[in-house]
Enzyme design. Structure first.
Site, PDB file in Angstrom:
ATOM      1  N   GLY A  19       0.817  -1.203   0.000  1.00 58.16           N
ATOM      2  CA  GLY A  19       0.000   0.000   0.000  1.00 58.16           C
ATOM      3  C   GLY A  19       0.851   1.254   0.000  1.00 58.16           C
ATOM      4  O   GLY A  19       1.972   1.246   0.493  1.00 58.16           O
ATOM      5  N   ALA A  22      -0.077   8.987   1.643  1.00 59.13           N
ATOM      6  CA  ALA A  22       0.516  10.316   1.537  1.00 59.13           C
ATOM      7  C   ALA A  22       1.738  10.469   2.430  1.00 59.13           C
ATOM      8  O   ALA A  22       2.647  11.239   2.119  1.00 59.13           O
ATOM      9  CB  ALA A  22      -0.524  11.369   1.901  1.00 59.13           C
ATOM     10  N   THR A  23       1.795   9.731   3.533  1.00 60.24           N
ATOM     11  CA  THR A  23       2.895   9.899   4.487  1.00 60.24           C
ATOM     12  C   THR A  23       3.865   8.723   4.508  1.00 60.24           C
ATOM     13  O   THR A  23       4.833   8.745   5.273  1.00 60.24           O
ATOM     14  CB  THR A  23       2.348  10.103   5.912  1.00 60.24           C
ATOM     15  N   VAL A  26       3.468   1.042   2.828  1.00 64.01           N
ATOM     16  CA  VAL A  26       3.184  -0.058   3.750  1.00 64.01           C
ATOM     17  C   VAL A  26       3.721  -1.359   3.164  1.00 64.01           C
ATOM     18  O   VAL A  26       3.486  -1.672   1.983  1.00 64.01           O
ATOM     19  CB  VAL A  26       1.673  -0.184   4.025  1.00 64.01           C
ATOM     20  N   LYS A  41       4.261   0.241   8.257  1.00 64.97           N
ATOM     21  CA  LYS A  41       4.150   1.512   7.539  1.00 64.97           C
ATOM     22  C   LYS A  41       5.449   2.294   7.723  1.00 64.97           C
ATOM     23  O   LYS A  41       5.727   2.800   8.809  1.00 64.97           O
ATOM     24  CB  LYS A  41       2.962   2.320   8.042  1.00 64.97           C
ATOM     25  N   ASP A 134     -10.469  12.095   6.838  1.00 64.54           N
ATOM     26  CA  ASP A 134     -10.172  11.582   5.483  1.00 64.54           C
ATOM     27  C   ASP A 134     -10.831  10.222   5.282  1.00 64.54           C
ATOM     28  O   ASP A 134     -10.189   9.242   4.890  1.00 64.54           O
ATOM     29  CB  ASP A 134      -8.662  11.483   5.256  1.00 64.54           C
TER      30      ASP A 134
END
Length: 271
Positions: A19, A22-23, A26, A41, A134
């Site tokens: 995955g 934005a930050t 993963v 992550k 979000d």
């Protein structure tokens, strides 16, 4: 070429990215001793504030419909922080909706399960004084229970914020197709207007997510998609009461409004 990387307790391969956010990205990780799989992550060091916010939220939010947080570790080579979380084998809801069998939304029984899980997770979020900010299918992970059924879990709390009823925030966060009209207006239409938003932004995003999951498509669709900011804003801010979706079928065409779910929707009661 795959490369093994490690934290104090986990190892992962650089070609097993499951995955991207934005930050940070993963990866599928494995515990060095137990062999238990997890999600790691790897956080971009530029987003220290978001990382702290995410860790704070996940430590407080313990619920079957919220992704489990295990601990914070660091990559031994780069020293980048890594969030260790439960692995949701099915990925996220957006990936599930992209499967051909779900092109027109989830089947009714599955939709009702999803609805129940999402509402339960959101209720826990509010009871603990958090706003997600979000909510969207890409931020809802899907685990597989022992009986083979799906368990839906809220995830990605990098934008989460402690927010009580009556509190306000000013940050422009969220994803375009699910954005509350006030945030959309400030972010794309009137960028210098005063900004002040409350918990209702989550309710708008929740509604857009529920519609997407029921139908297989986002509720408001300009002909040119997210690139046409002005038509999108017209759709979400000028719709009549009772309108739940809108579509523009040509570049200069009128917006077609709908007050019911499409006939292709797999729910028995589409009103």
């Amino acid at each position: 070429m795959s490369t093994y990387r490690a934290t104090e307790n986990y190892v992962y391969k650089t070609d097993e990215c499951i995955g991207r956010g934005a930050t940070g990205d993963v990866y599928k990780g494995v515990h060095k001793v137990t062999g238990e799989h997890c999600a790691l992550k790897l956080c971009d060091s530029r987003f220290t504030q978001q990382l702290q916010r995410e860790v704070e939220a996940m430590r407080q939010l313990q619920h079957p419909n919220i992704t489990k947080f295990y601990q914070l570790e660091y990559d031994k080579e780069s020293a980048k922080p890594i969030l260790v979380m439960e692995l949701c084998e099915k990925g996220n809801l957006l990936e599930v909706l992209r499967e051909p069998s779900n092109a027109f939304g989830l089947p009714e029984e599955e939709y009702l399960r999803f609805f129940s899980h999402l509402v339960s997770g959101m209720k826990h979020l509010r009871q603990n004084g958090f706003s997600h900010r979000d909510i969207k299918p890409g931020n809802i992970l899907v685990c597989i229970a022992d009986d083979g059924s799906y368990v839906y879990k809220l995830s990605d709390f990098g934008t989460a914020k402690p927010l009580k009823d009556g509190d306000f925030f000013q940050s422009l966060v969220g994803t375009e197709e699910y954005l509350h009209p006030d945030i959309f207006k400030t972010a794309f239409i009137e960028r210098h207007r005063p900004r002040e938003f409350d918990i209702s932004v989550d309710l708008w995003s929740l509604g857009a997510t529920l519609y997407h999951t029921a139908t297989g498509k986002v509720p408001f669709q300009p002909f040119h998609g997210r690139g046409d900011k002005h038509t999108m804003f017209q759709m979400i801010s000028h719709k009549d009461p009772g309108v739940i979706s809108g579509e523009q079928t040509s570049a200069t065409g009128d917006i077609i409004w709908f007050k019911e779910l499409p006939k292709t929707c797999r729910l028995s009661n589409r009103r």
